[in-house]
Design a protein around this motif. Structure first.
Motif, PDB file in Angstrom:
ATOM      1  N   ASN A   2       0.835  -1.212   0.000  1.00  0.00           N
ATOM      2  CA  ASN A   2       0.000   0.000   0.000  1.00  0.00           C
ATOM      3  C   ASN A   2       0.863   1.252   0.000  1.00  0.00           C
ATOM      4  OD1 ASN A   2      -2.401  -1.413  -0.032  1.00  0.00           O
ATOM      5  ND2 ASN A   2      -2.598  -1.451   2.197  1.00  0.00           N
ATOM      6  N   ARG A   3       1.949   1.226   0.776  1.00  0.00           N
ATOM      7  CA  ARG A   3       2.839   2.391   0.807  1.00  0.00           C
ATOM      8  C   ARG A   3       3.485   2.620  -0.551  1.00  0.00           C
ATOM      9  NH1 ARG A   3       6.744   2.029   5.831  1.00  0.00           N
ATOM     10  NH2 ARG A   3       5.526   0.345   6.681  1.00  0.00           N
ATOM     11  N   LEU A   4       3.912   1.530  -1.189  1.00  0.00           N
ATOM     12  CA  LEU A   4       4.512   1.660  -2.511  1.00  0.00           C
ATOM     13  C   LEU A   4       3.502   2.232  -3.503  1.00  0.00           C
ATOM     14  CD1 LEU A   4       6.590  -1.633  -2.823  1.00  0.00           C
ATOM     15  CD2 LEU A   4       7.462   0.690  -2.612  1.00  0.00           C
ATOM     16  N   GLN A   5       2.274   1.745  -3.442  1.00  0.00           N
ATOM     17  CA  GLN A   5       1.233   2.236  -4.335  1.00  0.00           C
ATOM     18  C   GLN A   5       0.996   3.723  -4.112  1.00  0.00           C
ATOM     19  OE1 GLN A   5      -0.153   0.544  -6.834  1.00  0.00           O
ATOM     20  NE2 GLN A   5      -1.211   2.419  -7.436  1.00  0.00           N
ATOM     21  N   ARG A   6       0.925   4.150  -2.839  1.00  0.00           N
ATOM     22  CA  ARG A   6       0.713   5.575  -2.534  1.00  0.00           C
ATOM     23  C   ARG A   6       1.891   6.409  -3.017  1.00  0.00           C
ATOM     24  NH1 ARG A   6      -1.339   3.583   2.570  1.00  0.00           N
ATOM     25  NH2 ARG A   6       0.666   4.095   3.483  1.00  0.00           N
ATOM     26  N   ALA A   7       3.119   5.868  -2.864  1.00  0.00           N
ATOM     27  CA  ALA A   7       4.297   6.601  -3.324  1.00  0.00           C
ATOM     28  C   ALA A   7       4.261   6.771  -4.840  1.00  0.00           C
ATOM     29  CB  ALA A   7       5.571   5.873  -2.902  1.00  0.00           C
ATOM     30  N   LEU A   8       3.875   5.732  -5.544  1.00  0.00           N
ATOM     31  CA  LEU A   8       3.770   5.828  -7.000  1.00  0.00           C
ATOM     32  C   LEU A   8       2.700   6.838  -7.402  1.00  0.00           C
ATOM     33  CD1 LEU A   8       4.115   2.078  -7.976  1.00  0.00           C
ATOM     34  CD2 LEU A   8       5.762   3.909  -8.454  1.00  0.00           C
ATOM     35  N   TRP A  12       6.393   9.411  -7.156  1.00  0.00           N
ATOM     36  CA  TRP A  12       7.757   8.919  -6.957  1.00  0.00           C
ATOM     37  C   TRP A  12       8.197   8.147  -8.194  1.00  0.00           C
ATOM     38  CZ3 TRP A  12      10.850   8.054  -2.245  1.00  0.00           C
ATOM     39  CH2 TRP A  12      10.474   8.893  -1.207  1.00  0.00           C
ATOM     40  N   ASP A  13       9.475   8.210  -8.455  1.00  0.00           N
ATOM     41  CA  ASP A  13      10.064   7.493  -9.576  1.00  0.00           C
ATOM     42  C   ASP A  13      10.101   5.996  -9.262  1.00  0.00           C
ATOM     43  OD1 ASP A  13      11.486   6.802 -11.872  1.00  0.00           O
ATOM     44  OD2 ASP A  13      13.432   7.250 -10.939  1.00  0.00           O
ATOM     45  N   PRO A  14       9.502   5.154 -10.120  1.00  0.00           N
ATOM     46  CA  PRO A  14       9.492   3.709  -9.855  1.00  0.00           C
ATOM     47  C   PRO A  14      10.893   3.110  -9.736  1.00  0.00           C
ATOM     48  CG  PRO A  14       7.962   4.254 -11.623  1.00  0.00           C
ATOM     49  CD  PRO A  14       8.726   5.499 -11.301  1.00  0.00           C
ATOM     50  N   GLU A  15      11.860   3.615 -10.514  1.00  0.00           N
ATOM     51  CA  GLU A  15      13.223   3.078 -10.426  1.00  0.00           C
ATOM     52  C   GLU A  15      13.849   3.387  -9.072  1.00  0.00           C
ATOM     53  OE1 GLU A  15      15.823   3.885 -13.689  1.00  0.00           O
ATOM     54  OE2 GLU A  15      14.208   3.613 -15.145  1.00  0.00           O
ATOM     55  N   THR A  16      13.588   4.591  -8.556  1.00  0.00           N
ATOM     56  CA  THR A  16      14.104   4.962  -7.232  1.00  0.00           C
ATOM     57  C   THR A  16      13.493   4.072  -6.166  1.00  0.00           C
ATOM     58  OG1 THR A  16      14.386   7.255  -7.942  1.00  0.00           O
ATOM     59  CG2 THR A  16      14.341   6.846  -5.572  1.00  0.00           C
ATOM     60  N   LEU A  17      12.189   3.858  -6.263  1.00  0.00           N
ATOM     61  CA  LEU A  17      11.523   2.989  -5.291  1.00  0.00           C
ATOM     62  C   LEU A  17      12.059   1.571  -5.366  1.00  0.00           C
ATOM     63  CD1 LEU A  17       7.799   4.157  -5.527  1.00  0.00           C
ATOM     64  CD2 LEU A  17       9.394   4.526  -3.650  1.00  0.00           C
ATOM     65  N   ALA A  18      12.295   1.084  -6.578  1.00  0.00           N
ATOM     66  CA  ALA A  18      12.813  -0.277  -6.748  1.00  0.00           C
ATOM     67  C   ALA A  18      14.203  -0.406  -6.148  1.00  0.00           C
ATOM     68  CB  ALA A  18      12.826  -0.660  -8.226  1.00  0.00           C
ATOM     69  N   SER A  19      15.051   0.595  -6.364  1.00  0.00           N
ATOM     70  CA  SER A  19      16.408   0.512  -5.811  1.00  0.00           C
ATOM     71  C   SER A  19      16.382   0.592  -4.287  1.00  0.00           C
ATOM     72  CB  SER A  19      17.317   1.593  -6.402  1.00  0.00           C
ATOM     73  OG  SER A  19      16.878   2.872  -6.020  1.00  0.00           O
TER      74      SER A  19
END
Length: 110
Positions: A2-8, A12-19
């Motif tokens: 859920n946090r990742l979804q809200r960040a997206l 937020w940049d998906p590559e930054t979140l992935a790293s």
């Protein structure tokens, strides 16, 4: 998730979140590997505990006969603290000895 979804959704940049996620997973794996590598502490037997108590009894005799100045130095090195509750007539005693640290300094352009 859920946090990742809200960040997206917040941009937020998906590559930054992935790293960041991959770094967190790698850190967790390293920590778990470190825990797995630890050897369990050796359990003390009843005889070991009795021997330690006997040694403490001898320590009491030594401390009873010690010079006040020596005791003050010892208590200072141990950071001895005593808190007494007069209502319950209970004393809480703690020590926080400072470990000895050997430091080495490098001179010159470092």
């Amino acid at each position: 998730m859920n946090r990742l979804q809200r960040a997206l959704e917040a941009g937020w940049d998906p590559e930054t979140l992935a790293s960041q996620y991959n770094a967190a997973v790698a850190g967790k794996k390293a920590a778990l590997a470190g825990l797995d590598a630890l050897e369990p502490a050796e359990r003390l037997s009843a005889a070991d505990i009795r021997a330690m108590i006997d040694e403490l009894g001898a320590m009491k005799t030594v401390l009873d006969q010690a010079d006040r100045a020596d005791l003050a130095e010892l208590y200072g090195a141990l950071a001895l603290e005593v808190s007494y509750n007069h209502e319950t007539r209970v004393a809480d005693v703690s020590i926080s000895p400072t470990p000895r640290v050997v430091s080495v300094r490098v001179r010159g352009g470092t």
